[in-house]
Structures are given as structure tokens and as C-alpha cells.
Design a protein around this motif. Structure first.
Motif, PDB file in Angstrom:
ATOM      1  N   ALA A  90       4.895  -8.182   9.143  1.00 49.46           N
ATOM      2  CA  ALA A  90       4.743  -7.487  10.420  1.00 49.46           C
ATOM      3  C   ALA A  90       5.201  -6.035  10.297  1.00 49.46           C
ATOM      4  CB  ALA A  90       5.546  -8.204  11.509  1.00 49.46           C
ATOM      5  N   GLY A  91       6.306  -5.813   9.589  1.00 45.42           N
ATOM      6  CA  GLY A  91       6.795  -4.454   9.393  1.00 45.42           C
ATOM      7  C   GLY A  91       5.843  -3.612   8.579  1.00 45.42           C
ATOM      8  N   ALA A  92       5.229  -4.217   7.573  1.00 43.90           N
ATOM      9  CA  ALA A  92       4.233  -3.491   6.783  1.00 43.90           C
ATOM     10  C   ALA A  92       3.059  -3.071   7.670  1.00 43.90           C
ATOM     11  CB  ALA A  92       3.751  -4.358   5.628  1.00 43.90           C
ATOM     12  N   ALA A  93       2.657  -3.959   8.585  1.00 47.13           N
ATOM     13  CA  ALA A  93       1.580  -3.620   9.520  1.00 47.13           C
ATOM     14  C   ALA A  93       2.003  -2.476  10.438  1.00 47.13           C
ATOM     15  CB  ALA A  93       1.193  -4.848  10.344  1.00 47.13           C
ATOM     16  N   LEU A  94       3.260  -2.505  10.895  1.00 48.61           N
ATOM     17  CA  LEU A  94       3.750  -1.445  11.777  1.00 48.61           C
ATOM     18  C   LEU A  94       3.819  -0.115  11.035  1.00 48.61           C
ATOM     19  CD1 LEU A  94       4.850  -0.801  14.606  1.00 48.61           C
ATOM     20  CD2 LEU A  94       7.149  -1.258  13.716  1.00 48.61           C
ATOM     21  N   GLY A  95       4.317  -0.137   9.797  1.00 48.58           N
ATOM     22  CA  GLY A  95       4.367   1.091   9.010  1.00 48.58           C
ATOM     23  C   GLY A  95       2.984   1.652   8.753  1.00 48.58           C
ATOM     24  N   VAL A 175      -8.976   3.242  14.170  1.00 51.87           N
ATOM     25  CA  VAL A 175      -9.267   1.838  14.463  1.00 51.87           C
ATOM     26  C   VAL A 175      -8.388   0.922  13.610  1.00 51.87           C
ATOM     27  CG1 VAL A 175     -11.024   0.037  14.320  1.00 51.87           C
ATOM     28  CG2 VAL A 175     -11.618   2.281  15.235  1.00 51.87           C
ATOM     29  N   MET A 176      -8.221   1.259  12.326  1.00 54.52           N
ATOM     30  CA  MET A 176      -7.349   0.464  11.460  1.00 54.52           C
ATOM     31  C   MET A 176      -5.911   0.480  11.960  1.00 54.52           C
ATOM     32  SD  MET A 176      -8.871   1.485   7.699  1.00 54.52           S
ATOM     33  CE  MET A 176      -7.519   0.677   6.837  1.00 54.52           C
ATOM     34  N   ALA A 177      -5.476   1.623  12.496  1.00 51.01           N
ATOM     35  CA  ALA A 177      -4.130   1.702  13.068  1.00 51.01           C
ATOM     36  C   ALA A 177      -4.002   0.757  14.259  1.00 51.01           C
ATOM     37  CB  ALA A 177      -3.826   3.135  13.493  1.00 51.01           C
ATOM     38  N   GLY A 178      -5.036   0.715  15.108  1.00 49.94           N
ATOM     39  CA  GLY A 178      -5.014  -0.195  16.247  1.00 49.94           C
ATOM     40  C   GLY A 178      -4.994  -1.650  15.832  1.00 49.94           C
ATOM     41  N   VAL A 179      -5.735  -1.988  14.779  1.00 51.60           N
ATOM     42  CA  VAL A 179      -5.734  -3.362  14.267  1.00 51.60           C
ATOM     43  C   VAL A 179      -4.356  -3.712  13.701  1.00 51.60           C
ATOM     44  CG1 VAL A 179      -6.707  -4.903  12.521  1.00 51.60           C
ATOM     45  CG2 VAL A 179      -8.210  -3.367  13.810  1.00 51.60           C
ATOM     46  N   ALA A 180      -3.749  -2.779  12.947  1.00 49.57           N
ATOM     47  CA  ALA A 180      -2.419  -3.020  12.392  1.00 49.57           C
ATOM     48  C   ALA A 180      -1.383  -3.182  13.508  1.00 49.57           C
ATOM     49  CB  ALA A 180      -2.025  -1.867  11.465  1.00 49.57           C
ATOM     50  N   TYR A 181      -1.518  -2.381  14.555  1.00 47.63           N
ATOM     51  CA  TYR A 181      -0.632  -2.479  15.722  1.00 47.63           C
ATOM     52  C   TYR A 181      -0.746  -3.863  16.357  1.00 47.63           C
ATOM     53  CZ  TYR A 181       1.287  -0.970  20.303  1.00 47.63           C
ATOM     54  OH  TYR A 181       2.020  -0.826  21.443  1.00 47.63           O
ATOM     55  N   ALA A 182      -1.971  -4.328  16.554  1.00 49.32           N
ATOM     56  CA  ALA A 182      -2.189  -5.652  17.144  1.00 49.32           C
ATOM     57  C   ALA A 182      -1.638  -6.746  16.239  1.00 49.32           C
ATOM     58  CB  ALA A 182      -3.683  -5.873  17.398  1.00 49.32           C
ATOM     59  N   ALA A 206      11.690  -6.116   9.847  1.00 51.73           N
ATOM     60  CA  ALA A 206      10.384  -5.485  10.022  1.00 51.73           C
ATOM     61  C   ALA A 206      10.492  -3.965   9.990  1.00 51.73           C
ATOM     62  CB  ALA A 206       9.757  -5.938  11.342  1.00 51.73           C
ATOM     63  N   THR A 207      11.542  -3.419  10.583  1.00 49.58           N
ATOM     64  CA  THR A 207      11.712  -1.970  10.604  1.00 49.58           C
ATOM     65  C   THR A 207      11.991  -1.432   9.206  1.00 49.58           C
ATOM     66  OG1 THR A 207      12.550  -2.082  12.872  1.00 49.58           O
ATOM     67  CG2 THR A 207      13.015  -0.076  11.650  1.00 49.58           C
ATOM     68  N   THR A 213       6.940   0.973   3.897  1.00 50.33           N
ATOM     69  CA  THR A 213       5.487   1.167   3.948  1.00 50.33           C
ATOM     70  C   THR A 213       5.148   2.614   4.263  1.00 50.33           C
ATOM     71  OG1 THR A 213       5.206  -1.117   4.712  1.00 50.33           O
ATOM     72  CG2 THR A 213       3.354   0.370   5.028  1.00 50.33           C
ATOM     73  N   SER A 214       5.927   3.248   5.132  1.00 48.57           N
ATOM     74  CA  SER A 214       5.696   4.656   5.454  1.00 48.57           C
ATOM     75  C   SER A 214       5.832   5.530   4.215  1.00 48.57           C
ATOM     76  CB  SER A 214       6.687   5.116   6.532  1.00 48.57           C
ATOM     77  OG  SER A 214       6.517   4.393   7.727  1.00 48.57           O
ATOM     78  N   VAL A 215       6.826   5.213   3.379  1.00 49.44           N
ATOM     79  CA  VAL A 215       7.005   5.969   2.136  1.00 49.44           C
ATOM     80  C   VAL A 215       5.810   5.742   1.208  1.00 49.44           C
ATOM     81  CG1 VAL A 215       8.413   6.211   0.062  1.00 49.44           C
ATOM     82  CG2 VAL A 215       9.510   5.929   2.279  1.00 49.44           C
ATOM     83  N   ALA A 216       5.388   4.489   1.087  1.00 51.11           N
ATOM     84  CA  ALA A 216       4.287   4.159   0.182  1.00 51.11           C
ATOM     85  C   ALA A 216       2.988   4.823   0.609  1.00 51.11           C
ATOM     86  CB  ALA A 216       4.110   2.645   0.108  1.00 51.11           C
ATOM     87  N   LEU A 217       2.772   4.952   1.917  1.00 56.14           N
ATOM     88  CA  LEU A 217       1.516   5.516   2.419  1.00 56.14           C
ATOM     89  C   LEU A 217       1.613   7.003   2.755  1.00 56.14           C
ATOM     90  CD1 LEU A 217       0.310   2.659   4.810  1.00 56.14           C
ATOM     91  CD2 LEU A 217      -0.347   3.071   2.439  1.00 56.14           C
ATOM     92  N   SER A 218       2.780   7.594   2.558  1.00 54.71           N
ATOM     93  CA  SER A 218       2.970   8.996   2.931  1.00 54.71           C
ATOM     94  C   SER A 218       1.992   9.961   2.263  1.00 54.71           C
ATOM     95  CB  SER A 218       4.410   9.435   2.639  1.00 54.71           C
ATOM     96  OG  SER A 218       4.712   9.330   1.261  1.00 54.71           O
ATOM     97  N   PRO A 219       1.492   9.685   1.024  1.00 58.38           N
ATOM     98  CA  PRO A 219       0.494  10.607   0.448  1.00 58.38           C
ATOM     99  C   PRO A 219      -0.786  10.725   1.279  1.00 58.38           C
ATOM    100  CG  PRO A 219       1.462   9.267  -1.279  1.00 58.38           C
ATOM    101  CD  PRO A 219       1.944   8.702   0.019  1.00 58.38           C
ATOM    102  N   LEU A 220      -1.065   9.750   2.142  1.00 57.86           N
ATOM    103  CA  LEU A 220      -2.238   9.839   3.009  1.00 57.86           C
ATOM    104  C   LEU A 220      -2.088  10.942   4.052  1.00 57.86           C
ATOM    105  CD1 LEU A 220      -3.002   6.070   3.709  1.00 57.86           C
ATOM    106  CD2 LEU A 220      -4.285   7.617   2.226  1.00 57.86           C
ATOM    107  N   SER A 221      -0.840  11.315   4.323  1.00 63.09           N
ATOM    108  CA  SER A 221      -0.578  12.331   5.334  1.00 63.09           C
ATOM    109  C   SER A 221      -0.011  13.575   4.658  1.00 63.09           C
ATOM    110  CB  SER A 221       0.369  11.763   6.395  1.00 63.09           C
ATOM    111  OG  SER A 221       0.595  12.689   7.417  1.00 63.09           O
ATOM    112  N   SER A 222       1.199  13.938   4.999  1.00 61.31           N
ATOM    113  CA  SER A 222       1.776  15.197   4.526  1.00 61.31           C
ATOM    114  C   SER A 222       2.920  15.006   3.542  1.00 61.31           C
ATOM    115  CB  SER A 222       2.278  16.001   5.733  1.00 61.31           C
ATOM    116  OG  SER A 222       3.170  15.201   6.501  1.00 61.31           O
ATOM    117  N   GLY A 223       3.201  13.747   3.167  1.00 60.21           N
ATOM    118  CA  GLY A 223       4.372  13.511   2.327  1.00 60.21           C
ATOM    119  C   GLY A 223       5.641  13.523   3.163  1.00 60.21           C
ATOM    120  N   ILE A 224       6.758  13.224   2.541  1.00 60.24           N
ATOM    121  CA  ILE A 224       8.041  13.169   3.248  1.00 60.24           C
ATOM    122  C   ILE A 224       8.913  14.341   2.805  1.00 60.24           C
ATOM    123  CG2 ILE A 224      10.156  11.833   3.577  1.00 60.24           C
ATOM    124  CD1 ILE A 224       8.471   9.330   3.329  1.00 60.24           C
TER     125      ILE A 224
END
Length: 315
Positions: A90-95, A175-182, A206-207, A213-224
Motif C-alpha cells: 500500500a505504501g509503495a502505491a502511495l509513493g 491516471v496511473m496516479a489515480g489508480v495507485a491512490y485508489a 506504509a509511510t 518508493t519516492s526515492v526510487a521514482l525520483s528520477p521521473l521528476s526532479s530528483g531529491i
């Protein structure tokens, strides 16, 4: 008091005896949605890049949740292995939700991203229907198009037009974000029903998973980037973590298990409504006529879907 009835004691609330059809769980979810609505304002005040914001929101929240989770486990026992696994997923989905939503903001704009992530109003009841045979009410089905129209109006998409630089990719991410949220909402509801004595411990796990997960996916955005954060921005991020992560999800995760999936999904649509009102109060961002119309439609549709008023024919 049974273990089930102790579920919300950590937040200071007592659930209704029968679990559904009462105002307690509804108010909990509405309170959680209100806390979530403050997230957008706090993110703007913090002025921190999206990936760093998503990571800090979760990482700081873990520090707050850890002692509360320990206290809960002392009272209700350790979380089961299944509970830990479900919380991690669930936390991975939230991240993933946090990261893909922030990425969609860059690609399609904040307004369209707000619309796209709220596909949860359809996906969450669909998960309940397919997996649990939990059929949404006819009232919800009829109100759903009005809810979606209201969110579209609130987003401002119809006013600004489509000037998005990467509309297709941004739509996919939204849309993928909405699915992950659900998916996060569905898994936490199911886990809370399976182990009703635990609310904070699964949220803490989960948090932590969401932070990773946010760290793992951060390259999709601006990095940390942590070095450039100013002291006022740190204060805003702490507020975001405590209000938009700790309080928000304790309230939602306490009330949601006692409600049908479609009711939870509808109540959470009050989040963008409250966000617009908070932006008006805190940031002096005056909503347009279309946004006000959207707010009215969402509130009306949520009231109809949740049968706020009842017939008084009975004596």
C-alpha cells in the motif's frame, strides 16, 4: 470494549457500534480529506521541488508515527506478517501516487492533474465490486458524473485550455496516479478490517514504504535535493508531514473501513473543494465563477451520494 472498537482510540474517536450508517466514520473521512486539502497550500508555501516534497512528507511523518505505532503495538499486539506485507505494498502505491501526480503536474498542469488523480472515485468502487462483490448504490452511480464534472470545473481546465507540453504522457501519469491512490485506499481499508486493532502501525510501515518508493521514482521528476531547503521551507514541510500525512491518513484509515468503498471515494472528493477554499483564505487565490460552480456541484453530488438528508415520512 472489543479490539475492533478500539481501532480509533489512538485518534481519540469511538466508532459506531454497527460500523456503518452513522456519522462517526463519515466525519473521520471528511476530517482526513480536510487535512489532505492543506497539502497543496503547504507545498506552495514550502516552495520545494516535487520529488523532495514527496520524500520529506513521508520521511518526517515516519518520525512522528514510529512512537505512536510502538504504543499501539504494546496495546493491541504486533502487526501480523500479512499486515506488514499489505502495508508495504500500500505504501509503495502511495509513493507512486505522489511521484506520478507531481510528474503529471509538469506535463499537463495542476488543474488537469487534479482531475486525473480523482479517477479514484471510479477505481476504488470498481475494486470493491470486482474483488469483494461490494456493489455501489444507485444513488452513487447517478451522482458520479456530476462529481466528475464538478472536479473538472474546479481544476480550471475549461478556462485555461490545453497548452500542456506533454499532454499524452502527463495524462498517462495522472491516471496511473489515480489508480495507485485508489489501490492504497483499498488495501488500507481491507487491512484495517482484517486487523481492526491496528491503525497507526500499518500507516507507519506504509509511510516508510512510500518514502522509499519516492526515492526510487525520483528520477521521473526532479530528483531529491535537501541542501538548498531554507528554514521556513523546513517548517512548511514539517506541517505538511504532520497534517497532510499523519493526521490525514489516521483519520481516513480510521473511518474508511466502516464505510462502503463508493462512499469513501465520494467523501474524498471534498479534498479539492477544501483546497480551493484554503487557497482563498491563506494565499488570497480567488476562485473563478466556474470553480465556484464546480464546488457547488461536488458538494451537492457528495450530499446526494451519501444521503445527507432523509425522508421524514416516518413517525
Amino acid at each position: 470494549m472489543s479490539v475492533k472498537n478500539q481501532q480509533m482510540s489512538i485518534a481519540g474517536f469511538s466508532p459506531p457500534a454497527d460500523g456503518t450508517g452513522r456519522w462517526g466514520p463519515v466525519l473521520l473521512v471528511l476530517g482526513g480529506a480536510g487535512c489532505l486539502s492543506a497539502s497543496a497550500v503547504l507545498v506552495k508555501v514550502a516552495a520545494v521541488d516535487p520529488a523532495t516534497s514527496a520524500f520529506l512528507r513521508c520521511a518526517i511523518a515516519v518520525l512522528v508515527l514510529a512512537p505512536l505505532a510502538w504504543r499501539e503495538c504494546q496495546r493491541a499486539g504486533q502487526l501480523s506478517r500479512r499486515g506488514i506485507v499489505v502495508a508495504v505494498v500500500a505504501g509503495a502505491a502511495l509513493g507512486a501516487d505522489y511521484m506520478m501526480w507531481t510528474r503529471s503536474i509538469f506535463d499537463v498542469g495542476a488543474g488537469a492533474a487534479t482531475v486525473l488523480i480523482n479517477v479514484q472515485v471510479l477505481v476504488l468502487p470498481l475494486l470493491g465490486l470486482v474483488i469483494d462483490r461490494e456493489r455501489p448504490t444507485r444513488r452513487f452511480v447517478l451522482a458520479c458524473p456530476v462529481m466528475i464534472l464538478g472536479i473538472v470545473l474546479i481544476s480550471g481546465v475549461l478556462e485555461k485550455g490545453n497548452t500542456a507540453p506533454h499532454a499524452v504522457l502527463g495524462t498517462v501519469f495522472g491516471v496511473m496516479a489515480g489508480v495507485a491512490y485508489a489501490l492504497y485506499l483499498y488495501l488500507t481499508r481491507q487491512q484495517a478490517r482484517a486487523e481492526p486493532g491496528h491503525t497507526v502501525a500499518p500507516l507507519a510501515v506504509a509511510t516508510a514504504s512510500a518514502a522509499a518508493t519516492s526515492v526510487a521514482l525520483s528520477p521521473l521528476s526532479s530528483g531529491i535535493h535537501l541542501a538548498s531547503i531554507s528554514p521556513p521551507s523546513w517548517l512548511a514541510m514539517i506541517g505538511l508531514a504532520v497534517l497532510g500525512q499523519v493526521f490525514a491518513w489516521i483519520l481516513v484509515n480510521s473511518g474508511s473501513p466502516h464505510l462502503p468503498a463508493n462512499q469513501t471515494a465520494a467523501l474524498l472528493l471534498t479534498q479539492p473543494v477544501a483546497a480551493v477554499l484554503l487557497s482563498l483564505i491563506v494565499l488570497a487565490e480567488v476562485p473563478s465563477a466556474l470553480e465556484v460552480s464546480g464546488i457547488a456541484l461536488v458538494l451537492l453530488a457528495v450530499a446526494v451520494a451519501n444521503r445527507v438528508w432523509r425522508s421524514r415520512n416516518k413517525t
